[in-house]
Design a protein around this motif. Structure first.
Motif, PDB file in Angstrom:
ATOM      1  N   PRO A  10       0.836  -1.219   0.000  1.00 31.75           N
ATOM      2  CA  PRO A  10       0.000   0.000   0.000  1.00 31.75           C
ATOM      3  C   PRO A  10       0.861   1.256   0.000  1.00 31.75           C
ATOM      4  O   PRO A  10       0.530   2.258  -0.626  1.00 31.75           O
ATOM      5  CB  PRO A  10      -0.808  -0.106   1.282  1.00 31.75           C
ATOM      6  N   ARG A  13       2.175   1.837  -3.425  1.00 29.12           N
ATOM      7  CA  ARG A  13       1.110   2.314  -4.310  1.00 29.12           C
ATOM      8  C   ARG A  13       0.786   3.767  -4.021  1.00 29.12           C
ATOM      9  O   ARG A  13       0.536   4.575  -4.919  1.00 29.12           O
ATOM     10  CB  ARG A  13      -0.121   1.448  -4.125  1.00 29.12           C
ATOM     11  N   ALA A  14       0.794   4.104  -2.738  1.00 27.84           N
ATOM     12  CA  ALA A  14       0.530   5.508  -2.383  1.00 27.84           C
ATOM     13  C   ALA A  14       1.616   6.390  -2.961  1.00 27.84           C
ATOM     14  O   ALA A  14       1.341   7.483  -3.480  1.00 27.84           O
ATOM     15  CB  ALA A  14       0.475   5.630  -0.873  1.00 27.84           C
ATOM     16  N   VAL A  17       1.718   8.316  -6.356  1.00 29.32           N
ATOM     17  CA  VAL A  17       1.219   9.671  -6.594  1.00 29.32           C
ATOM     18  C   VAL A  17       2.348  10.549  -7.126  1.00 29.32           C
ATOM     19  O   VAL A  17       2.114  11.484  -7.898  1.00 29.32           O
ATOM     20  CB  VAL A  17       0.619  10.239  -5.290  1.00 29.32           C
ATOM     21  N   LEU A  20       2.556  11.055 -10.876  1.00 22.94           N
ATOM     22  CA  LEU A  20       1.439  11.630 -11.630  1.00 22.94           C
ATOM     23  C   LEU A  20       1.805  12.853 -12.460  1.00 22.94           C
ATOM     24  O   LEU A  20       1.404  12.931 -13.619  1.00 22.94           O
ATOM     25  CB  LEU A  20       0.294  11.971 -10.669  1.00 22.94           C
ATOM     26  N   THR A  26      -3.556   8.857 -18.568  1.00 20.05           N
ATOM     27  CA  THR A  26      -4.264   8.620 -17.313  1.00 20.05           C
ATOM     28  C   THR A  26      -3.814   7.303 -16.703  1.00 20.05           C
ATOM     29  O   THR A  26      -3.486   6.361 -17.417  1.00 20.05           O
ATOM     30  CB  THR A  26      -5.779   8.507 -17.550  1.00 20.05           C
ATOM     31  N   MET A  27      -3.861   7.278 -15.380  1.00 23.51           N
ATOM     32  CA  MET A  27      -3.516   6.038 -14.685  1.00 23.51           C
ATOM     33  C   MET A  27      -4.634   5.023 -14.856  1.00 23.51           C
ATOM     34  O   MET A  27      -5.814   5.412 -14.945  1.00 23.51           O
ATOM     35  CB  MET A  27      -3.326   6.321 -13.199  1.00 23.51           C
ATOM     36  N   PRO A  30      -7.661   1.307 -10.401  1.00 25.49           N
ATOM     37  CA  PRO A  30      -7.127   0.347  -9.437  1.00 25.49           C
ATOM     38  C   PRO A  30      -8.058  -0.845  -9.294  1.00 25.49           C
ATOM     39  O   PRO A  30      -9.246  -0.726  -9.554  1.00 25.49           O
ATOM     40  CB  PRO A  30      -7.055   1.147  -8.135  1.00 25.49           C
ATOM     41  N   ARG A  37     -12.257  -5.129   4.201  1.00 26.66           N
ATOM     42  CA  ARG A  37     -10.934  -4.641   4.531  1.00 26.66           C
ATOM     43  C   ARG A  37     -10.614  -4.835   5.987  1.00 26.66           C
ATOM     44  O   ARG A  37      -9.481  -4.871   6.374  1.00 26.66           O
ATOM     45  CB  ARG A  37     -10.838  -3.148   4.200  1.00 26.66           C
TER      46      ARG A  37
ATOM     47  N   VAL B  64      -3.946  -1.269  12.093  1.00 29.08           N
ATOM     48  CA  VAL B  64      -3.547  -2.206  11.037  1.00 29.08           C
ATOM     49  C   VAL B  64      -2.185  -1.818  10.469  1.00 29.08           C
ATOM     50  O   VAL B  64      -1.292  -2.662  10.290  1.00 29.08           O
ATOM     51  CB  VAL B  64      -4.608  -2.233   9.922  1.00 29.08           C
ATOM     52  N   LEU B 124       1.767   8.666   4.342  1.00 30.03           N
ATOM     53  CA  LEU B 124       0.599   7.979   3.811  1.00 30.03           C
ATOM     54  C   LEU B 124      -0.653   8.832   3.966  1.00 30.03           C
ATOM     55  O   LEU B 124      -1.527   8.846   3.090  1.00 30.03           O
ATOM     56  CB  LEU B 124       0.414   6.651   4.536  1.00 30.03           C
ATOM     57  N   LEU B 127      -0.706  11.316   1.252  1.00 29.68           N
ATOM     58  CA  LEU B 127      -0.874  10.748  -0.081  1.00 29.68           C
ATOM     59  C   LEU B 127      -2.263  10.191  -0.302  1.00 29.68           C
ATOM     60  O   LEU B 127      -2.791  10.204  -1.408  1.00 29.68           O
ATOM     61  CB  LEU B 127       0.144   9.635  -0.304  1.00 29.68           C
ATOM     62  N   LEU B 128      -2.833   9.637   0.772  1.00 30.24           N
ATOM     63  CA  LEU B 128      -4.098   8.956   0.561  1.00 30.24           C
ATOM     64  C   LEU B 128      -5.293   9.789   0.997  1.00 30.24           C
ATOM     65  O   LEU B 128      -6.371   9.670   0.440  1.00 30.24           O
ATOM     66  CB  LEU B 128      -4.100   7.635   1.337  1.00 30.24           C
ATOM     67  N   ARG B 216      -7.703  13.708 -12.550  1.00 27.33           N
ATOM     68  CA  ARG B 216      -8.529  12.500 -12.523  1.00 27.33           C
ATOM     69  C   ARG B 216      -7.766  11.338 -11.909  1.00 27.33           C
ATOM     70  O   ARG B 216      -8.299  10.577 -11.113  1.00 27.33           O
ATOM     71  CB  ARG B 216      -8.968  12.154 -13.950  1.00 27.33           C
ATOM     72  N   SER B 217      -6.509  11.216 -12.304  1.00 28.97           N
ATOM     73  CA  SER B 217      -5.715  10.091 -11.805  1.00 28.97           C
ATOM     74  C   SER B 217      -5.547  10.155 -10.303  1.00 28.97           C
ATOM     75  O   SER B 217      -5.482   9.121  -9.630  1.00 28.97           O
ATOM     76  CB  SER B 217      -4.339  10.089 -12.467  1.00 28.97           C
ATOM     77  N   MET B 218      -5.489  11.381  -9.788  1.00 22.82           N
ATOM     78  CA  MET B 218      -5.268  11.516  -8.348  1.00 22.82           C
ATOM     79  C   MET B 218      -6.364  10.851  -7.545  1.00 22.82           C
ATOM     80  O   MET B 218      -6.108  10.349  -6.455  1.00 22.82           O
ATOM     81  CB  MET B 218      -5.199  13.010  -7.985  1.00 22.82           C
ATOM     82  N   LEU B 220      -7.785   8.208  -8.139  1.00 22.35           N
ATOM     83  CA  LEU B 220      -7.766   6.742  -8.151  1.00 22.35           C
ATOM     84  C   LEU B 220      -7.013   6.163  -6.968  1.00 22.35           C
ATOM     85  O   LEU B 220      -7.196   5.015  -6.626  1.00 22.35           O
ATOM     86  CB  LEU B 220      -7.098   6.254  -9.450  1.00 22.35           C
ATOM     87  N   PHE B 221      -6.160   6.968  -6.373  1.00 21.36           N
ATOM     88  CA  PHE B 221      -5.305   6.384  -5.348  1.00 21.36           C
ATOM     89  C   PHE B 221      -5.867   6.519  -3.947  1.00 21.36           C
ATOM     90  O   PHE B 221      -5.151   6.409  -2.978  1.00 21.36           O
ATOM     91  CB  PHE B 221      -3.919   7.037  -5.406  1.00 21.36           C
ATOM     92  N   ASN B 223      -8.139   4.604  -2.433  1.00 17.90           N
ATOM     93  CA  ASN B 223      -8.530   3.411  -1.662  1.00 17.90           C
ATOM     94  C   ASN B 223      -7.413   2.393  -1.519  1.00 17.90           C
ATOM     95  O   ASN B 223      -7.666   1.213  -1.504  1.00 17.90           O
ATOM     96  CB  ASN B 223      -9.709   2.695  -2.312  1.00 17.90           C
ATOM     97  N   VAL B 224      -6.212   2.887  -1.422  1.00 15.97           N
ATOM     98  CA  VAL B 224      -5.120   1.911  -1.358  1.00 15.97           C
ATOM     99  C   VAL B 224      -5.157   1.152  -0.025  1.00 15.97           C
ATOM    100  O   VAL B 224      -4.786  -0.005   0.061  1.00 15.97           O
ATOM    101  CB  VAL B 224      -3.779   2.648  -1.543  1.00 15.97           C
ATOM    102  N   ILE B 225      -5.614   1.815   0.984  1.00 16.44           N
ATOM    103  CA  ILE B 225      -5.675   1.128   2.291  1.00 16.44           C
ATOM    104  C   ILE B 225      -7.111   0.718   2.524  1.00 16.44           C
ATOM    105  O   ILE B 225      -7.972   1.556   2.601  1.00 16.44           O
ATOM    106  CB  ILE B 225      -5.188   2.045   3.403  1.00 16.44           C
TER     107      ILE B 225
END
Lengths: 634, 225
Positions: A10, A13-14, A17, A20, A26-27, A30, A37, B64, B124, B127-128, B216-218, B220-221, B223-225
């Motif tokens: 995670p 993946r974070a 960013v 970007l 475009t990415m 996911p 979760r 977690v 994190l 970023l998230l 837009r891409s931003m 997407l990230f 729900n990484v956790i």
């Protein structure tokens, strides 16, 4: 990837960013994570010991039992936990693997048990951590060696030969395992005796005997009684040659045999004699010939066939070849160094015995091995100092490889002892297995006898039938189904052999005549039992009534006494079809077939094809009890 | 000359030491125990409540996260080597060490060569769960290697090269020419409004906000956790 890395995913993946602003496109979307979760605690009950762990912990290794959906098979709805009926002590290690990512091998556990647990939980042993890997591998290798030894001992030479072995095979067996037959044993001892005689003769013929009358010089006995010694030598060589040729003939692979060590020793032992025979009495050549006679002493190595200890020693030396080689090499180095030093140290002395470096070799060897003959001694002080250093270092250099050789020898010796013990236990084990097998075979026939095959609901079902375990019931039902399928019935060895015999005697059903043509050696089977009536056989129909079975039993009981001839006529209606292959009492087993219509036309019943019936081997049981010897298809 | 003498003295001393050891053997008590007193640095994070206040995570999420982090690094800190190793496992095709280095520096707010759990979680959180501006600020911080507030062409080239290194040698289509340089040129074209050769934070943010693709891409990230 290691499971732990999954924790960082995670994060990675974070951190994406950060790409970007640079990305031109475009990415991608996911992946949607459908499962919940939130982390939950799972309960794992292993034989009563409850373990709790996070679900994530188990999910780290999805290709194992606990990490995949396979664990759902073990889920107990009532207690909301996963129940495994396995060893809780071992499970601790398995679970620790999930927690720490490293699998450890507990030293006090049996390697096979551990392997089985790993296999059950779907974990490959290769991931055992470095700390425990060496121990694991050692134990595993040891175990495999032991299994291999077991197998070898099992298929070892003690098993009886198949009856259709050729003369060659039998001969080879006799040579390799002398204790299998008396002849082989006799031959073994005779050759041993002659080896000893030959060696003693070789030794004695050089002893000085009293001189012949008229001469002064002492003669060696070999020359005094040259004829006697020659005769003895000839006899021994003849025996050895004969033995060698027989072995060569019997060997399954002649090339391999000729290349083996023992064969080479045999050849070297007898060659000098033959060479001596063809050698002319030439002065020049007989010098060389004399040296050849030295090889006669190799006959003593032939004893290694007779002595296991010698073989072990030889094998040890072979397996320690590298250590011995190292010893030799280091000794050589040291000898050269010290010899050079001593030579130059003693160079000045007048009349010194250290005339050259090779001459000093002798001194160095004698000193390093602490022999110290004293034929060469240093005179100068420097020479004495170096001489003492030489002897001290000699002790060290020789002492180093010796423990390795000793431990090798000890290991091999113990292995051999274990093999011998295993062989001895093998017989006991086999006997026990046979007994157990007999037990099960008896059980089914007893079951039938007790009327277990009848309708269960009837009150007449014997109590003994009801008392059998459900496993037995199901097992017997299975055997019963097989009987129905093949239209034959199980019976025991005695009844079979008796049928075989009565058939040969000419049982009055027309069956017998047709059968006798197939019987080949049937006349050979149990001729002594011809008197016994084979009526017992007749009653093995499926729907046999208790009465007839009782008759069968009483007949069994009266087996030993010659019974009065019973009326055969009553039995004619039931005809049997037997598989006759009984040329050996010991291995009778048959399935007696009952043609479905108990008609009088046995010829139309099932043809006695060999393939139809399963012929089982069963050792004879000596117990002619009420239950007699029964056969099962197991 | 004095240097010689001291060297000589050292040499003699060492020789005497080795002779002594030879003669008397080395069966003296182990004095190396002192050396083994390795400094085991263990770091414990501040309390859960405080962390919940300063970041955008819930207590459960922090739990977690911490469990995973502590499992991986029982000492509570990640050093650069470990970080590079972990990143290399995610990108086995190429060489991720350079980029991991820059990333490490971006996370290591205290600049002491190790990432604590707080740094980890702060990063994190931004970023998230952070705002767009916060994310862009973080990204700017990542690109600005020397943290002087400006992204120079060299810094950008370094970063882009590091990213392309992660791709490895075997790409489709094959990389012809100096692809990172072209990429940097394109970037500067877009970002550097006043064409002064460096990109400031404001220029960066404005330029990114104008870029719809990126915005837009931003999303997407999240729900990484």
């Amino acid at each position: 990837m290691a499971a732990g890395v999954a924790t960082w995913l995670p994060f990675a993946r974070a951190a994406a960013v950060g790409w970007l602003p640079l990305a031109k496109k475009t990415m991608p979307k996911p992946p949607i994570d459908k499962k919940s979760r939130s982390d939950e605690i799972l309960f794992v009950n292993v034989s009563g010991l409850r373990f709790q762990t996070w679900k994530n912990t188990l999910d780290r290794y999805p290709d194992t039992l606990l990490g995949s959906s396979e664990k759902e098979f073990f889920y107990n709805e009532d207690t909301q936990e996963y129940f495994f009926d396995r060893d809780p002590e071992m499970f601790r290690h398995i679970l620790n693997f999930y927690r720490t990512g490293k699998l450890h091998y507990p030293r006090h556990e049996c390697i096979q048990a551990f392997d089985e647990e790993l296999a059950f939980f779907g974990i490959v042993p290769e991931i055992i951590g470095d700390c425990c890997m060496e121990e694991y591998r050692d134990r595993k290798k040891e175990n495999q060696e032991r299994l291999a030894e077991d197998n070898e001992a099992g298929e070892g030479g003690d098993a009886p030969l198949p009856p259709d072995s050729t003369l060659r095979e039998r001969l080879w067996r006799a040579f390799e395992n002398p204790h299998t037959s008396t002849m082989a044993l006799v031959f073994y001892y005779v050759t041993g005796f002659f080896i000893a005689v030959s060696v003693i003769a070789n030794v004695v013929e050089t002893v000085p005997c009293r001189p012949i009358k008229g001469t002064v010089k002492d003669l060696p006995c070999g020359e005094k009684y040259s004829l006697a010694f020659f005769c003895m030598d000839t006899a021994c060589v003849l025996i050895f040659t004969f033995e060698y040729l027989m072995r060569l003939f019997a060997a399954p692979s002649r090339c391999k045999f000729m290349r083996s060590v023992m064969s080479v020793i045999d050849v070297v032992a007898i060659m000098p004699y033959y060479i001596g025979l063809v050698m002319p009495e030439n002065e020049d050549v007989s010098g060389a010939f004399v040296t050849l006679r030295v090889f006669r002493v190799f006959r003593i190595f032939k004893f290694s066939r007779h002595s296991q200890g010698l073989r072990i020693l030889g094998y040890t030396l072979k397996s320690c070849a590298s250590e011995l080689g190292f010893l030799l090499f280091s000794l050589t180095m040291a000898i050269i160094i010290f010899a050079t030093v001593m030579f130059y140290a003693e160079k000045g002395t007048k009349g010194t015995s250290f005339t050259s470096i090779p001459a000093a070799f002798w001194y160095t060897i004698v000193t390093m091995t602490t022999l110290g003959y004293g034929d060469m001694v240093p005179d100068t002080i420097a020479g004495k100092i170096f001489g003492s250093i030489c002897s001290l270092s000699g002790v060290l250099v020789i002492a180093l490889p010796v423990p390795v050789i000793v431990s090798n020898f000890s290991r091999i010796y113990h292995q051999n002892q274990r093999a011998d013990k295993m062989r001895a236990q093998q017989k006991v084990r086999l006997a026990r297995i046979r007994l157990a097998k007999k037990g099960t075979t008896n059980a089914f026939l007893q079951y039938k006898e007790d009327g277990g095959l009848q309708d269960r609901d009837s009150d007449s079902t014997a109590l003994c039938v009801k008392n059998r375990s459900s496993f037995e019931h199901q097992h017997h039902h299975l055997l019963h189904c097989l009987e129905k399928t093949t239209n034959h019935e199980f019976t025991d060895e005695l009844t079979y052999s008796e049928v075989c015999m009565t058939e040969s005697v000419g049982f009055r059903t027309s069956r017998s005549t047709s059968l006798s043509s197939h019987q080949g050696g049937s006349s050979s089977c149990c001729p002594r039992r011809a008197k016994r009536r084979a009526i017992r056989l007749a009653n093995s129909t499926v729907s046999v009534s208790r009465g007839s079975m009782q008759e069968l039993d009483t007949l069994h009981v009266q087996k030993t006494a010659p019974t009065a001839p019973q009326s055969r006529s009553s039995l004619n209606a039931r005809t049997e079809d037997l598989k006759l292959n009984c040329d050996d009492r010991d291995f009778t087993a048959a399935i007696i077939s009952i043609p479905t219509p108990p008609a009088n036309t046995p010829d139309e019943s099932l043809p006695p094809s060999p393939a139809l019936h399963g012929i089982l081997r069963n050792s004879r049981s000596g117990s002619f009890t009420h239950e007699a010897v029964k056969i099962s298809s197991l | 000359m004095s240097g010689c003498t001291s060297l000589c003295r050292q040499g003699v001393f060492k020789f005497v030491q080795s002779l002594r050891r030879l003669v008397f053997g080395t069966l003296s008590k182990d004095k190396v125990d002192d050396e083994l007193e390795m400094s085991m640095v263990i770091h414990r994070p501040e309390g859960l409540d405080q962390m919940e206040a300063t970041t955008n995570f819930t207590k459960r999420e922090l739990q977690v996260l911490y469990r995973g982090f502590k499992n991986e690094c029982p000492s509570g800190v990640v050093n650069e080597e470990t970080f590079k190793h972990i990143y290399a496992q995610f990108f086995p095709h190429g060489d991720a060490s350079t980029y991991a280095h820059y990333l490490f520096n971006a996370f290591d707010s205290a600049k002491n060569g190790s990432i604590k759990f707080e740094d980890f979680v702060m990063g994190l959180s931004i970023l998230l769960r952070g705002s767009t501006r916060e994310k862009l600020e973080w990204t700017f911080n990542l690109y600005d290697i020397n943290k002087d507030g400006y992204i120079s062409r060299e810094e950008m080239t370094e970063i882009v090269r590091a990213i392309y290194d992660m791709m490895g040698k075997y790409t489709y289509p094959a990389m012809k020419g100096d692809v990172p340089k072209q990429h940097v040129d394109a970037f500067f074209q877009k970002m550097d409004k006043n064409k002064d050769g460096v990109v400031t934070l404001e220029e960066f943010i404005i330029a990114c906000q104008e870029d719809d693709t990126m915005m837009r891409s931003m999303q997407l990230f999240e729900n990484v956790i």
